[in-house]
Design a protein around this motif. Structure first.
Motif, PDB file in Angstrom:
ATOM      1  N   THR A 146       0.858  -1.181   0.000  1.00 46.65           N
ATOM      2  CA  THR A 146       0.000   0.000   0.000  1.00 46.65           C
ATOM      3  C   THR A 146       0.892   1.228   0.000  1.00 46.65           C
ATOM      4  O   THR A 146       1.686   1.434   0.914  1.00 46.65           O
ATOM      5  CB  THR A 146      -0.912   0.030   1.244  1.00 46.65           C
ATOM      6  OG1 THR A 146      -1.712  -1.140   1.263  1.00 46.65           O
ATOM      7  CG2 THR A 146      -1.798   1.260   1.223  1.00 46.65           C
ATOM      8  N   SER A 147       0.799   2.039  -1.035  1.00 44.02           N
ATOM      9  CA  SER A 147       1.724   3.171  -1.197  1.00 44.02           C
ATOM     10  C   SER A 147       1.004   4.481  -0.917  1.00 44.02           C
ATOM     11  O   SER A 147      -0.068   4.743  -1.468  1.00 44.02           O
ATOM     12  CB  SER A 147       2.320   3.179  -2.605  1.00 44.02           C
ATOM     13  OG  SER A 147       1.305   3.246  -3.577  1.00 44.02           O
ATOM     14  N   ILE A 148       1.610   5.290  -0.065  1.00 48.99           N
ATOM     15  CA  ILE A 148       1.007   6.539   0.375  1.00 48.99           C
ATOM     16  C   ILE A 148       2.037   7.655   0.277  1.00 48.99           C
ATOM     17  O   ILE A 148       3.215   7.464   0.590  1.00 48.99           O
ATOM     18  CB  ILE A 148       0.489   6.433   1.825  1.00 48.99           C
ATOM     19  CG1 ILE A 148      -0.543   5.304   1.929  1.00 48.99           C
ATOM     20  CG2 ILE A 148      -0.125   7.740   2.287  1.00 48.99           C
ATOM     21  CD1 ILE A 148      -1.103   5.106   3.333  1.00 48.99           C
ATOM     22  N   ALA A 149       1.597   8.828  -0.147  1.00 47.23           N
ATOM     23  CA  ALA A 149       2.426  10.027  -0.196  1.00 47.23           C
ATOM     24  C   ALA A 149       1.765  11.114   0.649  1.00 47.23           C
ATOM     25  O   ALA A 149       0.636  10.953   1.118  1.00 47.23           O
ATOM     26  CB  ALA A 149       2.618  10.501  -1.632  1.00 47.23           C
ATOM     27  N   VAL A 150       2.463  12.198   0.842  1.00 43.89           N
ATOM     28  CA  VAL A 150       1.947  13.319   1.626  1.00 43.89           C
ATOM     29  C   VAL A 150       2.058  14.589   0.799  1.00 43.89           C
ATOM     30  O   VAL A 150       3.111  14.867   0.211  1.00 43.89           O
ATOM     31  CB  VAL A 150       2.725  13.483   2.948  1.00 43.89           C
ATOM     32  CG1 VAL A 150       2.215  14.699   3.725  1.00 43.89           C
ATOM     33  CG2 VAL A 150       2.614  12.231   3.799  1.00 43.89           C
ATOM     34  N   GLY A 151       0.961  15.336   0.740  1.00 41.11           N
ATOM     35  CA  GLY A 151       0.984  16.631   0.084  1.00 41.11           C
ATOM     36  C   GLY A 151       1.285  17.723   1.095  1.00 41.11           C
ATOM     37  O   GLY A 151       1.863  17.488   2.155  1.00 41.11           O
ATOM     38  N   ASN A 152       0.873  18.918   0.794  1.00 41.38           N
ATOM     39  CA  ASN A 152       1.149  20.054   1.670  1.00 41.38           C
ATOM     40  C   ASN A 152       0.191  20.053   2.859  1.00 41.38           C
ATOM     41  O   ASN A 152      -1.024  19.967   2.693  1.00 41.38           O
ATOM     42  CB  ASN A 152       0.999  21.359   0.887  1.00 41.38           C
ATOM     43  CG  ASN A 152       1.664  22.517   1.601  1.00 41.38           C
ATOM     44  OD1 ASN A 152       2.328  22.331   2.620  1.00 41.38           O
ATOM     45  ND2 ASN A 152       1.502  23.715   1.074  1.00 41.38           N
ATOM     46  N   ILE A 153       0.732  20.121   4.060  1.00 43.36           N
ATOM     47  CA  ILE A 153      -0.076  20.266   5.275  1.00 43.36           C
ATOM     48  C   ILE A 153       0.302  21.615   5.880  1.00 43.36           C
ATOM     49  O   ILE A 153       1.282  21.734   6.614  1.00 43.36           O
ATOM     50  CB  ILE A 153       0.176  19.106   6.259  1.00 43.36           C
ATOM     51  CG1 ILE A 153      -0.211  17.779   5.601  1.00 43.36           C
ATOM     52  CG2 ILE A 153      -0.619  19.302   7.537  1.00 43.36           C
ATOM     53  CD1 ILE A 153       0.021  16.563   6.472  1.00 43.36           C
ATOM     54  N   ARG A 154      -0.451  22.624   5.547  1.00 43.21           N
ATOM     55  CA  ARG A 154      -0.094  24.001   5.889  1.00 43.21           C
ATOM     56  C   ARG A 154      -0.632  24.426   7.246  1.00 43.21           C
ATOM     57  O   ARG A 154      -1.540  23.810   7.801  1.00 43.21           O
ATOM     58  CB  ARG A 154      -0.647  24.956   4.817  1.00 43.21           C
ATOM     59  CG  ARG A 154      -0.029  24.823   3.444  1.00 43.21           C
ATOM     60  CD  ARG A 154      -0.654  25.833   2.505  1.00 43.21           C
ATOM     61  NE  ARG A 154      -0.642  27.187   3.072  1.00 43.21           N
ATOM     62  CZ  ARG A 154      -1.354  28.210   2.583  1.00 43.21           C
ATOM     63  NH1 ARG A 154      -2.145  28.022   1.540  1.00 43.21           N
ATOM     64  NH2 ARG A 154      -1.274  29.393   3.146  1.00 43.21           N
ATOM     65  N   ASP A 155      -0.062  25.510   7.733  1.00 45.27           N
ATOM     66  CA  ASP A 155      -0.585  26.190   8.918  1.00 45.27           C
ATOM     67  C   ASP A 155      -1.599  27.221   8.448  1.00 45.27           C
ATOM     68  O   ASP A 155      -1.237  28.223   7.829  1.00 45.27           O
ATOM     69  CB  ASP A 155       0.564  26.846   9.679  1.00 45.27           C
ATOM     70  CG  ASP A 155       0.070  27.833  10.741  1.00 45.27           C
ATOM     71  OD1 ASP A 155      -1.070  27.667  11.211  1.00 45.27           O
ATOM     72  OD2 ASP A 155       0.834  28.758  11.084  1.00 45.27           O
ATOM     73  N   TYR A 156      -2.871  26.957   8.718  1.00 44.27           N
ATOM     74  CA  TYR A 156      -3.938  27.872   8.312  1.00 44.27           C
ATOM     75  C   TYR A 156      -4.433  28.740   9.470  1.00 44.27           C
ATOM     76  O   TYR A 156      -5.428  29.436   9.328  1.00 44.27           O
ATOM     77  CB  TYR A 156      -5.125  27.083   7.753  1.00 44.27           C
ATOM     78  CG  TYR A 156      -4.855  26.449   6.408  1.00 44.27           C
ATOM     79  CD1 TYR A 156      -5.013  27.156   5.224  1.00 44.27           C
ATOM     80  CD2 TYR A 156      -4.427  25.120   6.324  1.00 44.27           C
ATOM     81  CE1 TYR A 156      -4.766  26.570   3.991  1.00 44.27           C
ATOM     82  CE2 TYR A 156      -4.181  24.520   5.100  1.00 44.27           C
ATOM     83  CZ  TYR A 156      -4.353  25.256   3.942  1.00 44.27           C
ATOM     84  OH  TYR A 156      -4.104  24.664   2.730  1.00 44.27           O
ATOM     85  N   THR A 157      -3.755  28.685  10.611  1.00 44.21           N
ATOM     86  CA  THR A 157      -4.243  29.437  11.767  1.00 44.21           C
ATOM     87  C   THR A 157      -3.976  30.929  11.645  1.00 44.21           C
ATOM     88  O   THR A 157      -4.707  31.745  12.197  1.00 44.21           O
ATOM     89  CB  THR A 157      -3.583  28.924  13.058  1.00 44.21           C
ATOM     90  OG1 THR A 157      -2.168  29.192  13.004  1.00 44.21           O
ATOM     91  CG2 THR A 157      -3.811  27.427  13.211  1.00 44.21           C
ATOM     92  N   GLY A 158      -2.904  31.290  10.961  1.00 46.00           N
ATOM     93  CA  GLY A 158      -2.550  32.697  10.827  1.00 46.00           C
ATOM     94  C   GLY A 158      -2.021  33.318  12.105  1.00 46.00           C
ATOM     95  O   GLY A 158      -1.896  34.540  12.198  1.00 46.00           O
ATOM     96  N   LYS A 159      -1.682  32.494  13.103  1.00 50.49           N
ATOM     97  CA  LYS A 159      -1.202  33.019  14.376  1.00 50.49           C
ATOM     98  C   LYS A 159       0.278  33.383  14.273  1.00 50.49           C
ATOM     99  O   LYS A 159       1.098  32.584  13.839  1.00 50.49           O
ATOM    100  CB  LYS A 159      -1.391  31.990  15.497  1.00 50.49           C
ATOM    101  CG  LYS A 159      -2.835  31.556  15.688  1.00 50.49           C
ATOM    102  CD  LYS A 159      -3.709  32.690  16.205  1.00 50.49           C
ATOM    103  CE  LYS A 159      -5.112  32.212  16.510  1.00 50.49           C
ATOM    104  NZ  LYS A 159      -5.993  33.292  16.993  1.00 50.49           N
TER     105      LYS A 159
END
Length: 333
Positions: free
Chosen positions: A69-82
């Protein structure tokens, strides 16, 4: 009695800071001619209480399949703006890196593909397509007319060296809520006393797992993690005979904020992987108990309303029929 009282006051800083003693520190000269620098602990693996749980699940996953089972990761951004004027961005910008590490702790139960930073691979594939990339050896390659092969210093490329992934994880850090709960007490008599304070905040993330070929979202998850801390202080400010005593001591401790983000991402990744592999976490537990057993309601294998999909290796390039992958609402396997 007065002397004993003064001696007791001198002990206040040591007693109040007993729980805030740093690791053993020493001064060492690293390079000859340099001034000594302070050294404490050695570098160690950055493990969390959930690391053991991820490793356990990886072994369980491998026992149920071949790890394809092959898995990749895209962008996991900080959307908090803190952000802070003094400290800059308050939340880590490395959410994708944390997710990759979480997946890495599950190997060899699954296969991981790089999709977050492919700049080096893209550059080398570009050199390869231009017949500029070699490995120091001679290779057989067809001549320009496609006839007999010739020996060349560049590596021939026929395409297809980059393997496809079955799923990828993407999302972001979406919540930072300060001061969910706080409290404290303070008592001073004749400018002698102390105070204490406790506080709790939380962070939240939202991730989803997507089929790479179909772009179908197979599952979503929202995880929050509370962060607690405390602060205590004792102080004396008054005259004893002709002496003015000003003694302050205290301790402050807070659960690391970025560790809370990492643990939330680890829990979310574990949740999503179970959905697409069909293998539950079983009796895998954290290395440090996070909640009492009777308070832990429903492990990820007992999720209601979400069923695992077919094994990733069986995902076709065309959009599969909904019934082949399992519909929401079926019981877990």
């Amino acid at each position: 009695m007065y002397i004993k009282f003064k001696a007791a006051l001198l002990m206040v800083p040591f007693l109040a800071t007993a729980c805030a003693i740093p690791p053993e520190m020493r001064r060492e000269v690293i390079n000859e001619g340099d001034v000594p620098v302070v050294l404490s602990s050695e570098p160690t693996r950055n493990r969390t209480p959930l690391t053991a749980k991820l490793e356990c699940y990886g072994d369980r996953l491998y026992a149920h399949g071949d790890g394809n089972t092959s898995i990749a990761v895209g962008n996991i951004r900080d959307y908090t703006g803190k952000a802070s004027d003094l400290e800059g961005l308050l939340i880590t910008q490395g959410g994708a890196l944390m997710a990759y590490t979480a997946l890495g702790n599950m190997t060899p139960g699954l296969t991981i593909y790089e999709r977050f930073d492919t700049s080096v691979a893209d550059a080398e594939l570009n050199y390869l397509s231009k017949r500029q990339l070699g490995d120091g050896r001679m290779h057989e390659a067809p001549d320009a007319q496609g006839g007999n092969s010739e020996r060349v210093p560049w590596k021939p490329y026929y395409g297809g060296s980059v393997l496809q992934s079955d799923y990828y994880i993407v999302g972001g850090i979406t919540e930072v809520n300060y001061n969910i709960q706080s409290g404290g007490a303070e008592l001073f008599v004749d400018q002698v006393g102390g105070k204490g304070r406790i506080f709790t905040m939380n962070v939240g993330i939202d991730l989803r797992i997507v089929g790479t070929q179909t772009l179908k979202v197979y599952d979503t998850v929202s995880i929050q993690k509370q962060v607690s801390g405390y602060e205590v202080e004792a102080s004396v400010f008054r005259f004893f005979d002709s002496d003015l005593w000003d003694v302050n001591a205290g301790a402050k401790n807070q659960e690391p904020l970025q560790l809370a983000v990492r643990m939330a991402i680890e829990e979310a990744v574990l949740d999503l992987v179970q959905t697409v592999t069909g293998v539950s976490e079983g009796d895998c537990q954290p290395s440090v108990p996070l909640v009492e057993a009777d308070e832990y309601v429903g492990g990820k294998g007992d999720k209601v309303g979400k069923s695992p999909v077919a094994p990733a290796g069986a995902v076709p390039t065309a959009a599969p029929a909904e019934g082949e992958l399992g519909a929401k609402g079926d019981s877990d396997v």
